[in-house]
Design an enzyme around this catalytic site. Sequence first.
Site, mmCIF file in Angstrom:
data_model
loop_
_atom_site.group_PDB
_atom_site.id
_atom_site.type_symbol
_atom_site.label_atom_id
_atom_site.label_comp_id
_atom_site.label_asym_id
_atom_site.label_seq_id
_atom_site.Cartn_x
_atom_site.Cartn_y
_atom_site.Cartn_z
ATOM 1 N N ASP A 140 -2.099 -1.141 5.852
ATOM 2 C CA ASP A 140 -2.365 -0.599 7.184
ATOM 3 C C ASP A 140 -3.826 -0.319 7.503
ATOM 4 O OD1 ASP A 140 -2.773 1.557 5.524
ATOM 5 O OD2 ASP A 140 -1.774 3.003 6.828
ATOM 6 N N ASP A 194 -7.052 -2.561 3.405
ATOM 7 C CA ASP A 194 -6.016 -3.544 3.111
ATOM 8 C C ASP A 194 -6.295 -4.906 3.745
ATOM 9 O OD1 ASP A 194 -4.321 -1.749 1.672
ATOM 10 O OD2 ASP A 194 -3.735 -0.854 3.562
ATOM 11 N N ASP A 210 0.862 -1.170 0.000
ATOM 12 C CA ASP A 210 0.000 0.000 0.000
ATOM 13 C C ASP A 210 0.907 1.232 0.000
ATOM 14 O OD1 ASP A 210 -2.333 1.580 0.334
ATOM 15 O OD2 ASP A 210 -1.940 1.691 2.483
#
Length: 717
Positions: free
Chosen positions: A607, A611, A418
């Site tokens: 995080d 996700d 990410d």
Amino acid sequence: MGSKKNYTSNNESKHSSPKQKNHEQMDHSKMGHDHHIHEESGEHVPHAYHDEQVHPEHQMNHNHHEGHGGHGGHEHHHHGNFKELFLKSLPLGIIVMLLSPMMGVTLPFQFSFSYSDILVAVLATILIIYGGKPFYMGAIDEFKQKAPGMMALVTLGIGVSYFYSIYAVVTRYVTGEHVMDFFFEFASLILIMLLGHWIEMKAVGEAGDAQKALAELMPKDADVVLEDDSVESRPVSQLQVGDVIRVQAGENIPADGVIQRGQSRVNEALLTGESKPIEKNVEDQVIGGSTNNEGVLYIEVQETGDKSFISQVQTLISQAQDQPSRAENLANKVASWLFYIAIVAALVSFITWLFLTDVQTAVIFMVTTLVIACPHALGLAIPLVVARSTSLGASRGLLVKDREALELATKADVMILDKTGTLTTGEFKVLNAESLSKGYSTDEVIALMAGIEGGSSHPIAQSIVSFAEKKGIKLINFDSIEIVPGAGVEGEANGHRYKLISQMAFGKKVDFDIPKGATVSFLVEEEEVIGAVALGDELKTTSIELMNVLKSNGIKPIMATGDNEKAAQGIAEKLRIDYKSNQSPQDKYDLVESLKNEGKTVIMVGDGVNDAPSLALADVGVAIGAGTQVALDSADVILTQSDPGDIESFIELANKTTSKMKQNLIWGAGYNFIAIPIAAGILAPIGITLAPAVGAVLMSISTVIVAINAMTLRLKN
């Protein structure tokens, strides 16, 4: 109110195969977070001019982590609490070992008395029923799966040693003949195996409940606005599409919907991992579970139940957790080999010695062979390494929740990362600020920008103010400040009129070094640009080095972000890696699944709730510690210091831990591979046999070597 933005989705996949390709698209990813200028009295929020790039990743990425149901690190733990089993079995086991010789040899600390062998038989019976239960229950599971492994091998060892020892005691009292028993080996094996499982469980801990954490984001009740404008409290489960709910400052939003009245800033950090509150106005969409920070919002419910954003993330997590593990449990594989070798060797030994001698001798050779196969050292080989590895990891800010993540990480082909909050700080900072006029120094321009923004609580305004303060630049006081609708803000200071407006609002080309993906604002005096400021989400200092480490380890890094193309490209070019922009949680989930279907081993780093599905689905899920509880619960590994550089330590830890595991398996199983054939009498024709006592000594030496080797695990400074 205006037209609604449709972000509904069918939830049929909730009942479909986890591998199903046509997962419903989570159209929440298209929920635009338009950044309208707030014109509340007394509040200065002039940030429409900071471009759509300011909050790009607020398009709802919903990533998902690989399920622990699929990760086999705790496949037998449901058969008992090993700490409790070990502590309650310990007194029984110690008494049995004190009263029983070790393979026929009485040790200095052992003793016996009249009928002590009967007491031992009774205690051993209690011990196998209580302490042995998780092993024979686990063995049943293994046989059901047609994959006998560690549990089958342990059950074979304790079963043979127990029943033969009971036979030995009965024979003594019925015939008066002395027959050697194996109660010492029986008790020591149960205690060592229980201890090994306890050590491992304590080291890696219990996996969190991601779906429970998701559910806790939602309030239980909602304030529903009736036709007469009165408010009625109603359970969230009873909300219907079209209901209008009132959400006051500080409350969590009960359902997905669109704002009908009011304006505020909404904190979606728990859902997206983004640290910045998002400006919301009429017709903006909001997500159930996010928090209303300021004003009162009246929201028309658009989605409830299975179609809600959180429910869809839960569905993705469930699908990921239903998928089988791809980890190869090395210890279980070795134990499986030993199981078959022991069975074959014991049968060959029995038949051979039955032909050469008599039934009693053949039985003794067979039983000795099976008892020698007891995996004492093997039972501690992996847990001791895991305990040492976990301790080292924790000292580096790494919490490993699933030990098989370490094995899988050594085989990784791809790492998906990410962007916001993972590779970048997640907080917008001033990347560049300078004077564009000979009449002003850069410090004077910064002082003016910070002064005109000084009254705003907006995160971007605060970043400009913070930048000035860190440079020790005193803010210039403005006599008046006004919002310029759709552009920015203007004010008067020292008799001069200034504007701080967006690049789009200014509309003219300016010679200024704009970092890729950055948001730019110009300071204007009398239609002349005198200064510029570029703001962006800053890379963490260790991100670039991490990319080099991954590539050197043969792992291909891919950045998957909900950010727009321009912002994503800017970060990806700095990191020199491939990227995918505008990624929804479903997109990230599908990306992980497609790579796995190609046979690649995938690590996912993220995080937020967005996700969580990808973290659960990936072979190894790595959560940033500053992220959401849902992401932490979905991951196998947590970086407590939220530093991507710690992934380098994780890769090193994985490689060295797996290497130590293999070494310990060689030491632990190597003894068995050598001792079993000798115990079966394969070298008897040339006069070499393995006395039971010698076998016991070798077994102990193997266990000690395994323990010492585990303690030598080190990481570079």
